[in-house]
Design a protein around this motif. Sequence first.
Motif, mmCIF file in Angstrom:
data_model
loop_
_atom_site.group_PDB
_atom_site.id
_atom_site.type_symbol
_atom_site.label_atom_id
_atom_site.label_comp_id
_atom_site.label_asym_id
_atom_site.label_seq_id
_atom_site.Cartn_x
_atom_site.Cartn_y
_atom_site.Cartn_z
ATOM 1 N N ASP A 195 3.419 9.996 -9.864
ATOM 2 C CA ASP A 195 2.640 10.290 -11.068
ATOM 3 C C ASP A 195 2.046 11.695 -11.007
ATOM 4 O OD1 ASP A 195 3.244 7.768 -12.009
ATOM 5 O OD2 ASP A 195 1.268 6.910 -11.533
ATOM 6 N N ARG A 196 1.525 12.073 -9.828
ATOM 7 C CA ARG A 196 0.949 13.405 -9.656
ATOM 8 C C ARG A 196 2.005 14.480 -9.876
ATOM 9 N NH1 ARG A 196 0.065 15.086 -3.801
ATOM 10 N NH2 ARG A 196 2.272 15.412 -4.162
ATOM 11 N N ASP A 197 3.179 14.288 -9.273
ATOM 12 C CA ASP A 197 4.253 15.274 -9.420
ATOM 13 C C ASP A 197 4.716 15.374 -10.871
ATOM 14 O OD1 ASP A 197 4.115 15.790 -6.729
ATOM 15 O OD2 ASP A 197 5.919 14.642 -6.216
ATOM 16 N N GLU A 198 4.838 14.224 -11.537
ATOM 17 C CA GLU A 198 5.269 14.247 -12.934
ATOM 18 C C GLU A 198 4.261 14.993 -13.800
ATOM 19 O OE1 GLU A 198 5.387 10.864 -16.116
ATOM 20 O OE2 GLU A 198 7.316 10.866 -15.049
ATOM 21 N N ARG A 199 2.980 14.739 -13.603
ATOM 22 C CA ARG A 199 1.953 15.456 -14.384
ATOM 23 C C ARG A 199 2.041 16.959 -14.134
ATOM 24 N NH1 ARG A 199 -1.197 11.199 -12.585
ATOM 25 N NH2 ARG A 199 -2.221 12.555 -11.069
ATOM 26 N N ALA A 200 2.259 17.358 -12.889
ATOM 27 C CA ALA A 200 2.362 18.785 -12.565
ATOM 28 C C ALA A 200 3.572 19.414 -13.246
ATOM 29 C CB ALA A 200 2.434 18.984 -11.055
ATOM 30 N N TRP A 201 4.712 18.729 -13.206
ATOM 31 C CA TRP A 201 5.922 19.263 -13.854
ATOM 32 C C TRP A 201 5.737 19.354 -15.366
ATOM 33 C CZ3 TRP A 201 9.779 21.691 -11.547
ATOM 34 C CH2 TRP A 201 10.013 21.465 -10.202
ATOM 35 N N ARG A 248 0.836 -1.207 0.000
ATOM 36 C CA ARG A 248 0.000 0.000 0.000
ATOM 37 C C ARG A 248 0.870 1.255 0.000
ATOM 38 N NH1 ARG A 248 -2.741 -3.117 3.780
ATOM 39 N NH2 ARG A 248 -1.948 -1.843 5.501
ATOM 40 N N LEU A 249 1.946 1.253 0.781
ATOM 41 C CA LEU A 249 2.844 2.403 0.806
ATOM 42 C C LEU A 249 3.458 2.624 -0.575
ATOM 43 C CD1 LEU A 249 5.220 3.771 3.312
ATOM 44 C CD2 LEU A 249 6.241 2.971 1.207
ATOM 45 N N LEU A 250 3.932 1.561 -1.210
ATOM 46 C CA LEU A 250 4.554 1.707 -2.530
ATOM 47 C C LEU A 250 3.538 2.169 -3.573
ATOM 48 C CD1 LEU A 250 6.974 -1.355 -2.475
ATOM 49 C CD2 LEU A 250 7.516 1.065 -2.099
ATOM 50 N N ALA A 251 2.282 1.723 -3.446
ATOM 51 C CA ALA A 251 1.235 2.204 -4.346
ATOM 52 C C ALA A 251 0.999 3.698 -4.113
ATOM 53 C CB ALA A 251 -0.054 1.411 -4.140
ATOM 54 N N GLY A 252 1.009 4.126 -2.848
ATOM 55 C CA GLY A 252 0.878 5.548 -2.536
ATOM 56 C C GLY A 252 2.028 6.355 -3.112
ATOM 57 N N TRP A 253 3.234 5.793 -3.048
ATOM 58 C CA TRP A 253 4.412 6.466 -3.616
ATOM 59 C C TRP A 253 4.235 6.650 -5.122
ATOM 60 C CZ3 TRP A 253 9.792 5.875 -1.215
ATOM 61 C CH2 TRP A 253 10.719 6.649 -1.888
ATOM 62 N N ARG A 254 3.747 5.611 -5.807
ATOM 63 C CA ARG A 254 3.519 5.720 -7.259
ATOM 64 C C ARG A 254 2.493 6.803 -7.571
ATOM 65 N NH1 ARG A 254 4.480 0.305 -6.834
ATOM 66 N NH2 ARG A 254 2.299 -0.267 -6.536
ATOM 67 N N VAL A 255 1.435 6.898 -6.773
ATOM 68 C CA VAL A 255 0.424 7.943 -6.982
ATOM 69 C C VAL A 255 1.074 9.317 -6.854
ATOM 70 C CG1 VAL A 255 -1.624 9.026 -5.951
ATOM 71 C CG2 VAL A 255 -1.561 6.553 -6.292
ATOM 72 N N LEU A 256 1.888 9.509 -5.819
ATOM 73 C CA LEU A 256 2.556 10.795 -5.616
ATOM 74 C C LEU A 256 3.521 11.113 -6.759
ATOM 75 C CD1 LEU A 256 3.283 10.581 -1.794
ATOM 76 C CD2 LEU A 256 1.542 11.976 -2.932
#
Length: 137
Positions: free
Chosen positions: A90-96, A80-88
């Motif tokens: 992906d979110r950061d990459e989309r923002a950049w 679950r933690l690693l899935a949360g890391w992937r979400v973060l």
Amino acid sequence: MEDEVKDVEITLSALERRHIRRLQPELREAATQAGHHRTCRLPKCRRAKRCTGCHPADEIATTHYKTFPPCVHDDAAQARLLAGWRVLCDRDERAWLAAGHTLEALDRLGDERRRALEEDDDWPEDPLCPPPRNAVA
């Protein structure tokens, strides 16, 4: 087969352990994204409504699960933690990318950050990390 015991001591170099200590704030953010704070055994995380847990500095990365915040104590919590890391990530990459950066520039910046995490001697200490248990006052 999942017969591997993960709460036994592991041997990492001092630089590898320092790298993992420096990642703790990001791991706590991923644990928060995964919702670990809602059921954490640490009252301070539940009260803060985010992961604020950290093993003492001298214990980080001494066992498999101590490479993560204290809320990670089994394979399911780690997943679950690693899935949360992937979400973060992906979110950061989309923002950049939305801000006009290219994938190549992001890769270069990521490489520079990884190198700094591993090599810089002036990295700020984690304010949420408790002092070593063996520290002499």
